[in-house]
Design an enzyme around this catalytic site. Structure first.
Site, PDB file in Angstrom:
ATOM      1  CB  SER A  24     -46.631  19.450 -18.277  1.00  0.00           C
ATOM      2  OG  SER A  24     -48.173  19.070 -18.348  1.00  0.00           O
ATOM      3  CD  GLN A  63     -51.213  20.704 -12.763  1.00  0.00           C
ATOM      4  OE1 GLN A  63     -51.249  21.085 -13.631  1.00  0.00           O
ATOM      5  NE2 GLN A  63     -52.048  19.807 -12.097  1.00  0.00           N
ATOM      6  N   GLY A  64     -46.483  21.040 -11.073  1.00  0.00           N
ATOM      7  CA  GLY A  64     -45.466  20.428 -11.653  1.00  0.00           C
ATOM      8  C   GLY A  64     -45.729  19.282 -12.257  1.00  0.00           C
ATOM      9  CB  SER A  68     -50.484  26.620 -13.476  1.00  0.00           C
ATOM     10  OG  SER A  68     -50.859  26.175 -14.849  1.00  0.00           O
ATOM     11  CD  GLU A  97     -56.511  19.660 -14.398  1.00  0.00           C
ATOM     12  OE1 GLU A  97     -55.883  20.671 -14.018  1.00  0.00           O
ATOM     13  OE2 GLU A  97     -56.029  18.705 -14.978  1.00  0.00           O
TER      14      GLU A  97
END
Lengths: 323, 377
Positions: free
Chosen positions: B124, B121-122, B156, B239
């Site tokens: 933040s 996951q990109g 992550s 999520e």
């Protein structure tokens, strides 16, 4: 699995809310606080609407519904701060004549040693012979206490006087004389009373959350609604979280009727009602501390309910025992 | 209002239980948490077995109730959780399933389900954590590709990933919530540098990621250009909505183990501790019921979880920390030994009130979107 309310349940809740808005709106609530006595006409109206006979089978003149529906009913009663020994009368329907129709007011000695609405009741379940009046914290819940019964400990500073009234003639004739039979009935009713108390607490928590949010949206300070401040927002969000968690617990306990689940639901609902009322008072600022705001009535009733039957400590022990 | 399962749901449960009983004994031993290639192989191997048995799709295609049963049963049986496939199965996958074109669904969903491709996951950035709309990574259109430059953080599973669900700014002049797009970036593209970050638990769950003129095909954009914020909200509602279901089940199991340990080591005799465990028991039971409530709502609204997820996440993340604090109380001085079970989890639980939107941000969301309080300035 569909845990949501059914259309019938939603309709029932709507109907009860409308009935209570009409018959016990804010003016009636404040009038009741001033009067301090039970409104028999309203009691009969509740009876006619099926409030007490909800769970009696239809052939016995009842509505034939179950615990989940009773929970929705008592949630609305909690929202509206409806006064009176509602749960004791509901539990006595079908056993004490007149209870189901709202013609009779029934109260019961709580395991804590307190009796609500003793002087107004037509029938008293349990041993209330030596009950003495107490200055109740809630102006809408007159209390007596039975020395030595349940959690009531003798107070050396306040020697108990025998009450001039004699409650014996109002004892429930259906009360089993046999202690074992009485105990069995009391245990069953204690479960249901706990659950319905939790439902009332849930309704009160939801109501004080709404009151706080409504106030935070309109009350302006420093040139903007106070609800725009994070500190106030977070108080309100926490109120909702507590309320919704309690709601899931109470509704599920109504479906399963499992004693441990009821204890857990009661624990969370007691906490939601008392803490939400406090936060609501905080959001209201100085006005919240006045007699005019309704917040204190919610807080005080929540305190009274929290002392009914199962204590928080006992509930925690019950849940722990099953871990 | 009922909590009973239908006959079909009970059949699904029975078949799954039977399959798990047969499949689990052959499972290889758990890999070292610091060995990412081994972790990837382990998690993908398990996903492949689920796929072959017909359960690979369960997070997307099955009804929410079936998914609930799946998580309940796999957790009860002690089966592995999604692990390195968390982002692919629970974030990027559901988002592509909901928002992707038929070609995109064809390209990306199957490999996730088969355990062939891992996603990270990109979202933040150093300047854009919980304030996600402040992100600055730029994507400039050049023919049929976007040229992406910027920096991501808390990425992550970046070390093990083949793909990254990437949020980029495609229109720097638009208001901050507009002008964002959602891209699927191949992790082997030139210009990507991954630097693992060590967590306080000692592991490398996430990483910093530097992007230097990385070319991503325009065809990899999911949703319209500059519509990435809305697409992202779909991802985040997954999520916050249901990604934690399996963990609630796990917490209830841990609580049971805690009680057994306390009875064995004598701490159960302490009424304060015992009542604390009872309180947590009531809390996790209620969180489980709230999960069932949210799943029922999701089922009724066509599968996308609603705002109930924020309410759940707020309470759950704190309750999880309280659970492992109670575990430490049961362990006593043993709580200082990282070799003991629960102590690693206690450290990990510290991230729950921060990740996926801090508790403070969640409270703003609840206050503004559910309660309708005005936005602050």
């Amino acid at each position: 699995m569909d845990f949501r309310l059914t259309e019938d349940q939603r309709a029932l809740r709507r109907g009860v809310r409308e009935l209570l808005d009409r018959s016990f709106g804010r003016d009636a609530l404040r009038a009741a606080v001033e009067r301090g006595s039970l409104d028999r006409e309203l009691w009969r109206e509740l009876g006619a609407a099926g409030f007490f006979a909800l769970r009696l089978p239809e052939e016995a003149g009842g509505v034939g519904l179950g615990l989940p529906e009773a929970v929705l009913l008592f949630e609305e009663a909690g929202r509206a701060l409806l006064p009176g020994p509602l749960i004791a009368t509901h539990l006595a329907a079908g056993e004490v004549p007149g209870a189901a129709e709202g013609a009779a007011v029934v109260t019961a000695v709580d395991p804590s040693g307190f009796v609500e609405w003793l002087t107004e009741a037509d029938t008293v379940r349990g041993e209330a012979g030596s009950a003495v009046p107490v200055r109740s914290v809630d102006p809408l819940t007159p209390l007596h206490r039975v020395p030595g019964a349940g959690g009531a400990r003798p107070d050396p500073d306040r020697p108990d006087r025998a009450d001039p009234a004699d409650w014996a003639d109002r004892a429930d004739p259906a009360d089993p004389a046999d202690p074992a039979a009485r105990e069995a009935r009391e245990a069953q009713e204690a479960q249901e009373a706990s659950l319905l108390t939790a439902a009332e607490q849930l309704g009160s928590a939801a109501r004080t959350t709404e009151l706080a949010v409504a106030h935070a949206r309109t009350r302006e300070q420093f040139g903007q609604p106070i609800g725009a401040f994070q500190a106030v927002k977070h108080l309100c969000a926490q109120m909702l979280v507590r309320t919704e968690l309690a709601r899931a617990a109470v509704y599920a306990a109504a479906v399963t009727a499992d004693p441990v689940e009821i204890a857990g639901a009661r624990l969370l609902a007691d906490e939601a009602a008392t803490l939400c009322a406090r936060d609501c008072l905080q959001v209201h600022g100085g006005m919240g501390f006045t007699w005019e705001a309704d917040v204190h009535l919610h807080l005080k009733r929540a305190w009274v309910r929290a002392e009914r039957g199962l204590s928080g400590a006992a509930a925690e022990e019950l849940v722990a025992a099953r871990l | 209002m009922e909590l009973a399962y239908t006959e079909e749901e009970e059949e699904f449960r029975a078949r799954l239980r039977e399959w798990l009983a047969a499949a689990l004994p052959g499972l290889p031993p758990k890999p070292d948490p610091l060995d990412w290639p081994a972790r990837r192989a382990y998690d993908c191997g398990w996903q492949r077995r689920l796929y072959d048995a017909g359960y690979g799709h369960v997070h997307w295609d099955a009804s929410p109730t079936q998914r609930l049963i799946f998580l309940e049963e796999t957790e009860r049986a002690g089966a592995p959780y999604v692990g390195a496939n968390f982002v692919g199965l629970l974030h990027a996958g559901p988002t592509i399933a909901a928002e992707g074109t038929p070609a995109q669904r064809e390209r990306w969903l199957e490999p996730v389900l088969r355990g062939d491709e891992v996603w990270c996951q990109g979202f933040s950035e150093p300047e854009a954590g919980s304030d996600l709309a402040a992100l600055r990574t730029r994507a400039v259109r050049d023919g049929d590709a976007y040229v992406v430059t910027g920096q991501k953080i808390w990425t992550s599973h970046a070390e093990a990933a083949d793909w990254c669900e990437l949020l980029v700014r495609t229109d720097p002049d638009a208001p901050r919530h507009r002008g964002i797009s959602w891209l699927a970036m191949p992790m082997d593209a030139p210009g990507i540098t991954v630097r693992p970050l060590r967590t306080l638990a000692g592991s490398t769950e996430f990483a910093e990621m530097f992007l230097d003129e990385v070319r991503v095909p325009v065809a990899n954009r999911v949703g319209e250009e500059n519509d990435g914020w809305r697409v992202t909200m779909v991802t985040l509602s997954f999520e916050r909505g249901t990604a934690f279901v399996g963990e609630v089940v796990a917490c209830r199991r841990v609580l049971g183990e805690l009680a057994r340990t306390a009875r064995k080591n004598g701490t159960w005799d302490d009424p304060v501790l015992r009542r604390r465990l009872g309180r947590l028991g009531a809390e996790f039971q209620a969180l489980w019921r709230l999960t069932q409530w949210n799943v029922s709502e999701a089922q009724a609204s066509g599968g996308v979880p609603g705002t109930g997820g924020s309410v759940f996440k707020l309470r759950y993340s704190h309750a999880r920390q309280e659970l492992y604090d109670a575990a430490a109380a049961v362990l006593g001085p043993e709580a200082l030994d990282l070799g003991r079970e629960w102590n690693q989890d206690r450290l990990s639980s510290l991230s729950y009130t921060i990740a996926a939107g801090t508790s403070q941000i969640q409270q703003n969301i609840v206050a503004e979107r559910i309660l309708g309080l005005p936005k602050g300035r």
